[in-house]
Write a protein that holds these residues in place. Structure first.
Motif, mmCIF file in Angstrom:
data_model
loop_
_atom_site.group_PDB
_atom_site.id
_atom_site.type_symbol
_atom_site.label_atom_id
_atom_site.label_comp_id
_atom_site.label_asym_id
_atom_site.label_seq_id
_atom_site.Cartn_x
_atom_site.Cartn_y
_atom_site.Cartn_z
ATOM 1 N N ASP A 26 13.547 20.096 -13.712
ATOM 2 C CA ASP A 26 12.957 19.134 -12.438
ATOM 3 C C ASP A 26 12.306 18.121 -13.072
ATOM 4 N N LEU A 27 10.963 18.190 -13.868
ATOM 5 C CA LEU A 27 10.237 17.242 -14.154
ATOM 6 C C LEU A 27 10.404 16.789 -15.533
ATOM 7 N N VAL A 28 10.804 15.361 -15.554
ATOM 8 C CA VAL A 28 11.747 14.837 -16.732
ATOM 9 C C VAL A 28 11.075 13.664 -16.961
ATOM 10 N N GLY A 29 11.148 13.134 -18.485
ATOM 11 C CA GLY A 29 10.761 11.695 -18.900
ATOM 12 C C GLY A 29 12.235 11.299 -19.081
ATOM 13 N N LEU A 30 12.305 9.832 -19.309
ATOM 14 C CA LEU A 30 13.565 9.151 -19.790
ATOM 15 C C LEU A 30 14.428 9.852 -20.989
ATOM 16 N N THR A 31 13.631 10.489 -21.929
ATOM 17 C CA THR A 31 14.208 11.023 -22.855
ATOM 18 C C THR A 31 14.892 12.395 -22.714
ATOM 19 N N GLY A 64 3.141 6.359 -16.276
ATOM 20 C CA GLY A 64 2.167 6.260 -17.273
ATOM 21 C C GLY A 64 2.848 6.703 -18.529
ATOM 22 N N LYS A 65 2.438 7.154 -19.649
ATOM 23 C CA LYS A 65 2.778 7.489 -20.514
ATOM 24 C C LYS A 65 2.921 8.847 -21.051
ATOM 25 N N PRO A 66 3.539 9.703 -20.525
ATOM 26 C CA PRO A 66 5.199 9.292 -20.372
ATOM 27 C C PRO A 66 5.104 9.107 -18.803
ATOM 28 N N SER A 67 6.182 8.258 -18.172
ATOM 29 C CA SER A 67 6.383 8.355 -16.666
ATOM 30 C C SER A 67 7.281 9.650 -16.654
#
Length: 174
Positions: free
Chosen positions: A81-86, A116-119
């Motif tokens: 579910d919750l993910v960053g672009l990577t 943010g870092k990370p989004s």
């Protein structure tokens, strides 16, 4: 029957309990299709590969199996579910740079849950967007499980809302 891959993370009723004591109980309760992670006392992660008629049924049955073995276990998070672009790039076999280009070039790219870092994004929203744009063939089972895990996480978090505030907050978001 379709095969669904997902992870369920739980907090245990006793924070000091060694999670290893639950492994046999979990297997006997129907979680024999999961790899069990026991990295930290008081926590448990189960990586399921479950055959089911739907993503919802797969996750529901897995949670019921865990609750049968450990009645007071509390769901912390369902994934993917919750993910960053990577993370999205890894899931889809892209490079992170390619995902970043997609995000920057497309003004209608889904907004992050946290910028943010990370989004951080809900994976289901990115997959639906990519599917709608016909940019990349999205596996239906992946989209289905990402949608269901997102629903579980949102519903779980809604339990923390003050009921009296809900109408006011919802009216501002419409």
């Amino acid at each position: 029957m379709q095969e669904y891959e997902f992870i369920l993370k739980f907090s245990l009723p006793d924070n000091q309990a060694d999670p290893e004591i639950f492994i046999e109980k979990l297997a006997k309760s129907g979680c024999d299709d999961a790899l069990i992670g026991i990295g930290r006392n008081g926590r448990l992660a189960l990586d399921f590969t479950r055959q089911s008629t739907s993503a919802l049924e797969a996750v529901l049955s897995a949670i019921k199996d865990v609750k049968r073995a450990i009645p007071d276990a509390r769901l912390i998070e369902a994934a993917p579910d919750l993910v960053g672009l990577t993370d999205v790039a890894d899931i889809l076999g892209f490079t992170r740079q390619n995902m970043r280009k997609l995000m920057l070039k497309n003004s209608d790219f889904p907004a992050p849950l946290h910028e943010g870092k990370p989004s951080i994004w809900h994976l289901a929203k990115i997959l639906r967007w990519m599917d709608k744009k016909n940019m990349y063939p999205i596996e239906k089972s992946l989209l289905d499980i990402a949608t269901i895990t997102m629903q579980f996480n949102i519903t779980k978090d809604m339990q923390d809302l003050e009921p009296a505030l809900q109408p006011n907050i919802l009216s501002l978001l419409a």
